[in-house]
Design a protein around this motif. Sequence first.
Motif, PDB file in Angstrom:
ATOM      1  N   GLY A  23       0.785  -1.225   0.000  1.00 27.75           N
ATOM      2  CA  GLY A  23       0.000   0.000   0.000  1.00 27.75           C
ATOM      3  C   GLY A  23       0.815   1.271   0.000  1.00 27.75           C
ATOM      4  N   LEU A  24       2.138   1.164   0.110  1.00 28.59           N
ATOM      5  CA  LEU A  24       2.983   2.350   0.031  1.00 28.59           C
ATOM      6  C   LEU A  24       2.934   2.933  -1.370  1.00 28.59           C
ATOM      7  CD1 LEU A  24       6.082   1.058   2.037  1.00 28.59           C
ATOM      8  CD2 LEU A  24       4.248   2.552   2.869  1.00 28.59           C
ATOM      9  N   LEU A  25       3.248   4.212  -1.483  1.00 31.22           N
ATOM     10  CA  LEU A  25       3.083   4.926  -2.746  1.00 31.22           C
ATOM     11  C   LEU A  25       4.412   5.313  -3.376  1.00 31.22           C
ATOM     12  CD1 LEU A  25       0.177   7.354  -1.730  1.00 31.22           C
ATOM     13  CD2 LEU A  25      -0.003   5.343  -3.201  1.00 31.22           C
ATOM     14  N   HIS A  26       4.457   5.210  -4.694  1.00 31.09           N
ATOM     15  CA  HIS A  26       5.605   5.700  -5.466  1.00 31.09           C
ATOM     16  C   HIS A  26       5.079   6.261  -6.778  1.00 31.09           C
ATOM     17  CE1 HIS A  26       9.050   5.475  -8.260  1.00 31.09           C
ATOM     18  NE2 HIS A  26       9.754   5.791  -7.192  1.00 31.09           N
ATOM     19  N   ASP A  27       5.343   7.524  -7.010  1.00 26.28           N
ATOM     20  CA  ASP A  27       4.944   8.170  -8.257  1.00 26.28           C
ATOM     21  C   ASP A  27       3.459   8.003  -8.538  1.00 26.28           C
ATOM     22  OD1 ASP A  27       5.434   9.703 -10.509  1.00 26.28           O
ATOM     23  OD2 ASP A  27       6.004   7.992 -11.761  1.00 26.28           O
ATOM     24  N   GLU A  33       0.285  -1.893  -7.134  1.00 26.55           N
ATOM     25  CA  GLU A  33      -0.130  -1.495  -8.479  1.00 26.55           C
ATOM     26  C   GLU A  33       1.061  -1.478  -9.430  1.00 26.55           C
ATOM     27  OE1 GLU A  33      -3.945   1.395  -7.379  1.00 26.55           O
ATOM     28  OE2 GLU A  33      -1.907   2.232  -7.503  1.00 26.55           O
ATOM     29  N   ARG A  34       2.199  -1.019  -8.953  1.00 25.30           N
ATOM     30  CA  ARG A  34       3.391  -0.979  -9.804  1.00 25.30           C
ATOM     31  C   ARG A  34       3.858  -2.394 -10.141  1.00 25.30           C
ATOM     32  NH1 ARG A  34       5.600   3.950 -10.539  1.00 25.30           N
ATOM     33  NH2 ARG A  34       7.605   3.032 -11.132  1.00 25.30           N
ATOM     34  N   ALA A  35       3.766  -3.298  -9.176  1.00 26.51           N
ATOM     35  CA  ALA A  35       4.141  -4.685  -9.452  1.00 26.51           C
ATOM     36  C   ALA A  35       3.203  -5.304 -10.478  1.00 26.51           C
ATOM     37  CB  ALA A  35       4.131  -5.496  -8.161  1.00 26.51           C
ATOM     38  N   LEU A  36       1.918  -5.007 -10.368  1.00 23.41           N
ATOM     39  CA  LEU A  36       0.956  -5.523 -11.342  1.00 23.41           C
ATOM     40  C   LEU A  36       1.228  -4.964 -12.736  1.00 23.41           C
ATOM     41  CD1 LEU A  36      -2.268  -5.381  -9.159  1.00 23.41           C
ATOM     42  CD2 LEU A  36      -1.239  -7.451 -10.111  1.00 23.41           C
ATOM     43  N   ARG A  37       1.631  -3.712 -12.801  1.00 19.31           N
ATOM     44  CA  ARG A  37       1.990  -3.133 -14.095  1.00 19.31           C
ATOM     45  C   ARG A  37       3.213  -3.834 -14.673  1.00 19.31           C
ATOM     46  NH1 ARG A  37       1.808   3.331 -12.665  1.00 19.31           N
ATOM     47  NH2 ARG A  37      -0.421   3.468 -12.132  1.00 19.31           N
ATOM     48  N   ALA A  38       4.187  -4.116 -13.813  1.00 20.75           N
ATOM     49  CA  ALA A  38       5.395  -4.794 -14.276  1.00 20.75           C
ATOM     50  C   ALA A  38       5.068  -6.165 -14.837  1.00 20.75           C
ATOM     51  CB  ALA A  38       6.394  -4.916 -13.129  1.00 20.75           C
ATOM     52  N   GLY A  49      -1.014 -12.656  -0.384  1.00 23.63           N
ATOM     53  CA  GLY A  49      -0.967 -11.771   0.767  1.00 23.63           C
ATOM     54  C   GLY A  49      -2.380 -11.442   1.205  1.00 23.63           C
ATOM     55  N   PRO A  50      -2.531 -10.542   2.183  1.00 22.14           N
ATOM     56  CA  PRO A  50      -3.878 -10.127   2.593  1.00 22.14           C
ATOM     57  C   PRO A  50      -4.631  -9.556   1.401  1.00 22.14           C
ATOM     58  CG  PRO A  50      -2.209  -9.308   4.123  1.00 22.14           C
ATOM     59  CD  PRO A  50      -1.467  -9.869   2.954  1.00 22.14           C
ATOM     60  N   ASP A  51      -5.889  -9.897   1.269  1.00 19.77           N
ATOM     61  CA  ASP A  51      -6.685  -9.436   0.131  1.00 19.77           C
ATOM     62  C   ASP A  51      -6.803  -7.911   0.186  1.00 19.77           C
ATOM     63  OD1 ASP A  51      -8.470  -8.934  -1.891  1.00 19.77           O
ATOM     64  OD2 ASP A  51      -9.985 -10.355  -1.196  1.00 19.77           O
ATOM     65  N   VAL A 201       9.507   6.614  -1.828  1.00 20.36           N
ATOM     66  CA  VAL A 201       8.295   5.881  -1.460  1.00 20.36           C
ATOM     67  C   VAL A 201       7.703   6.503  -0.203  1.00 20.36           C
ATOM     68  CG1 VAL A 201       7.414   3.658  -0.642  1.00 20.36           C
ATOM     69  CG2 VAL A 201       9.047   3.736  -2.541  1.00 20.36           C
ATOM     70  N   THR A 202       6.395   6.701  -0.195  1.00 20.15           N
ATOM     71  CA  THR A 202       5.731   7.363   0.928  1.00 20.15           C
ATOM     72  C   THR A 202       4.549   6.547   1.419  1.00 20.15           C
ATOM     73  OG1 THR A 202       4.270   8.611  -0.549  1.00 20.15           O
ATOM     74  CG2 THR A 202       6.388   9.629   0.047  1.00 20.15           C
ATOM     75  N   ARG A 203       4.042   6.959   2.580  1.00 23.35           N
ATOM     76  CA  ARG A 203       2.839   6.329   3.121  1.00 23.35           C
ATOM     77  C   ARG A 203       1.616   6.681   2.287  1.00 23.35           C
ATOM     78  NH1 ARG A 203       2.801   4.784   8.461  1.00 23.35           N
ATOM     79  NH2 ARG A 203       4.686   5.228   9.659  1.00 23.35           N
ATOM     80  N   PRO A 204       0.590   5.816   2.311  1.00 24.09           N
ATOM     81  CA  PRO A 204      -0.678   6.204   1.701  1.00 24.09           C
ATOM     82  C   PRO A 204      -1.352   7.269   2.562  1.00 24.09           C
ATOM     83  CG  PRO A 204      -0.915   4.118   2.854  1.00 24.09           C
ATOM     84  CD  PRO A 204       0.555   4.459   2.886  1.00 24.09           C
ATOM     85  N   PRO A 205      -2.236   8.080   1.990  1.00 23.33           N
ATOM     86  CA  PRO A 205      -2.949   9.074   2.799  1.00 23.33           C
ATOM     87  C   PRO A 205      -3.676   8.404   3.959  1.00 23.33           C
ATOM     88  CG  PRO A 205      -3.340   9.439   0.464  1.00 23.33           C
ATOM     89  CD  PRO A 205      -2.620   8.120   0.577  1.00 23.33           C
ATOM     90  N   GLY A 206      -3.589   9.026   5.123  1.00 19.67           N
ATOM     91  CA  GLY A 206      -4.261   8.469   6.291  1.00 19.67           C
ATOM     92  C   GLY A 206      -3.467   7.410   7.004  1.00 19.67           C
TER      93      GLY A 206
END
Length: 218
Positions: A23-27, A33-38, A49-51, A201-206
Motif C-alpha cells: 500500500g505504500l506509494l511511489h509516483d 499497483e506498480r508490481a501488477l503493471r510490471a 498476501g492479505p486481500d 516511497v511514501t505512506r498512503p494518505p491516512g
Amino acid sequence: MEFDAVILAGGRSSRLGGVPKGGLLHDGATLLERALRAARGAAATAVVGPDPGNLPEGVLSCREDPPFAGPAAAIAAGLAALERHRGRDPLHRTAAPYTLVLACDMPRAGAAVRALLEAAAEGAPEDGLAAVSADGRRQPLVGLYNTAALQRRTAEAAQRGALENASVFALLARLEVREVNVPAGSTDDVDTWDDASALGVTRPPGGHGSDSHDRGSQ
C-alpha cells in the motif's frame, strides 16, 4: 513469451512498523499497483498476501498457509492458486511455460522485468532467469522461472515440510538459471523507512504513526 505471474505481497513489514508494503506509494501508484503493471503481460496473475480488496478484474488473490510463512510458502500458494484457476477455465487448462516471481516492494522493478523478458526472447535456459543487480547480487524475487521446475521444487519442499519460513535461495538452489544484469536501482527494495525515503516511497494518505517512530521501533 507466455508466462504467468506470482506477486508476493504478504510480509510482516516489521521494520516498517507493520505498515503493508503493497500500500505504500511511489509516483502516484501503490507498490502493488506498480508490481501488477510490471507483470501486465502475464496470462494469469496471483497476488499472495492479505486481500487488498481492489485488484483488477481477473487477478487472483490468495494467502500462504500459515500467514506470514515466508516467500517460499508464498510462491507455493501462488502456484497452487494459478493451478486451481486453470482447473476452472476450460480455455486455459495448460500452465504457461514460465512463471514470473515478483516481490511487490521494488518500486522500479518494471525495468528489471523488461530486461528478463528481453533476455528470454533471445532464448531462455531450461530452468529460467533471475535478475542480478548492478552490484552483482542475485535477486530471486525478480525471476522468470520454468513453471514445471518451480512446481517440482515447491512440491518437494512441501513433502519435506520445508516451505514454512524457508528462504527463496534454498527453495531455488537446485534450479539452473541464467543470471541477467538489470538496470541499476531496478531491484532496490523497501525494507526500512530509510529505504523508502531513498526510493521516493511514501505512506498512503491516512497512514498511522510517523516514520521516525517506526525507525525507533525496529
